[in-house]
Motif scaffolding. Structure first.
Motif, short mmCIF file in Angstrom:
data_model
loop_
_atom_site.label_atom_id
_atom_site.label_comp_id
_atom_site.label_asym_id
_atom_site.label_seq_id
_atom_site.Cartn_x
_atom_site.Cartn_y
_atom_site.Cartn_z
N UNK A 191 0.84 -1.21 0.00
CA UNK A 191 0.00 0.00 0.00
C UNK A 191 0.87 1.25 0.00
N UNK A 192 1.96 1.22 0.78
CA UNK A 192 2.87 2.36 0.82
C UNK A 192 3.50 2.64 -0.55
N UNK A 193 3.88 1.58 -1.25
CA UNK A 193 4.46 1.73 -2.59
C UNK A 193 3.45 2.32 -3.57
N UNK A 194 2.23 1.79 -3.54
CA UNK A 194 1.19 2.29 -4.45
C UNK A 194 0.87 3.75 -4.14
N UNK A 216 -5.75 4.80 -9.09
CA UNK A 216 -4.80 4.46 -8.05
C UNK A 216 -5.35 4.71 -6.66
N UNK A 217 -6.05 5.83 -6.48
CA UNK A 217 -6.64 6.15 -5.18
C UNK A 217 -7.71 5.13 -4.80
N UNK A 218 -8.51 4.74 -5.78
CA UNK A 218 -9.54 3.71 -5.51
C UNK A 218 -8.89 2.37 -5.19
N UNK A 219 -7.78 2.05 -5.87
CA UNK A 219 -7.08 0.79 -5.63
C UNK A 219 -6.50 0.76 -4.22
N UNK A 220 -5.96 1.89 -3.77
CA UNK A 220 -5.43 1.97 -2.41
C UNK A 220 -6.54 1.74 -1.38
N UNK A 221 -7.69 2.36 -1.62
CA UNK A 221 -8.83 2.17 -0.71
C UNK A 221 -9.26 0.70 -0.67
N UNK A 222 -9.24 0.06 -1.83
CA UNK A 222 -9.63 -1.35 -1.89
C UNK A 222 -8.61 -2.23 -1.16
N UNK A 223 -7.32 -1.91 -1.32
CA UNK A 223 -6.27 -2.67 -0.63
C UNK A 223 -6.42 -2.55 0.89
N UNK A 224 -6.74 -1.36 1.37
CA UNK A 224 -6.93 -1.16 2.81
C UNK A 224 -8.13 -1.95 3.31
#
Length: 263
Positions: free
Chosen positions: A27-30, A83-91
């Motif tokens: 998540x930090x990398x993304x 990318x922002x949506x992907x980060x939210x999904x990863x969290x």
């Protein structure tokens, strides 16, 4: 059996810890990449604002029709959104998996009953937590905006009082202080901006300017459902949904009463 449960519980705890670290690193990398692309995009816009438009006009179609230019612009626009949506999904996935594992590890080690029995139930809890966080942030923004409006109206009222005192010759010095502080002839009546914003908010929700809180709430729910990003897949759905929320926040009980008093 109890020893086996503890061993298995500690194993689950270790798996959960490693999984959490892996997700945090990824998540930090993304997030870093998304932030980098956003900054590059802002730099690109700043370059255009400082004279890049002239370059585009000179080079014309040769630059704009270049496939590399087209895909670069497309990337700078779309990647931050996805990318922002992907980060939210990863969290969301991280919380769902790790909380399930930690909870069940604690159940095996210490005998505490797990809160839920499936991944989806932990995922639903995460969604509720995020919704509550958004609600509190919305309330904080609304309270801060209301405070700023109250401060502006207070300053305007004091300025008017000082001007009336100056006209009658009793408070000339007081009026002068306001002028020096920036409240002179250039000071703008906040009622004008307030009235404009109120009416634009009503227009966005599709309600009349004399609507009460109940009518505004019904219109908001209808609009929010229509443009909710989970239901509406159009590119501007997220932007519209935020604008609808902002309009509804502004149309508070206090602001409804204030509008009635100044129109």
């Amino acid at each position: 059996m109890n020893i086996f449960n503890k061993i298995w519980g500690k194993t689950l705890y270790g798996i959960a810890s490693v999984t959490s670290v892996i997700f945090d690193v990824f998540i930090g990398i993304v997030e870093f990449i998304v932030g980098l692309v956003i900054n590059i995009g802002r730099g690109f816009l700043a370059l255009i604002s400082m004279g890049g438009c002239l370059l585009i006009m000179v080079l014309g179609p040769a630059l704009l029709l270049n496939p590399m230019t087209f895909f670069t612009i497309l990337f700078l626009v779309i990647f931050p959104i996805l990318g922002t949506k992907f980060v939210s999904y990863l969290k969301y996935i991280r919380y769902m998996i790790t909380e399930f594992l930690f909870d069940h590890a604690d159940n095996l080690i210490n005998g505490r009953k797990a809160e839920f029995g499936s991944f989806n139930e932990y995922g639903n809890k995460y969604k509720r937590m995020e919704e509550e966080k958004r609600r509190k942030e919305q309330q904080r923004r609304q309270a801060e905006e209301q405070r700023q409006w109250e401060e502006r109206f207070r300053q305007w009222s004091e300025y008017q009082n000082s001007q009336r005192g100056s006209n009658y010759g009793g408070y000339g010095g007081y009026g002068g202080n306001y002028q020096n502080a920036g409240y002179g002839n250039n000071y703008v009546n906040p009622n004008i901006e307030f009235k404009s914003k109120y009416e634009k908010s009503c227009d966005l929700l599709g309600v009349g300017y004399d609507s009460d809180k109940y009518q505004i709430k019904l219109a908001y729910r209808k609009k929010a459902k229509e443009y909710h990003p989970d239901l509406n897949k159009s590119p501007d759905a997220t932007t519209m949904f935020q604008q609808i929320n902002n309009a509804y926040e502004f149309l508070s009980d206090d602001n409804i009463e204030r509008y009635k008093s100044i129109r």
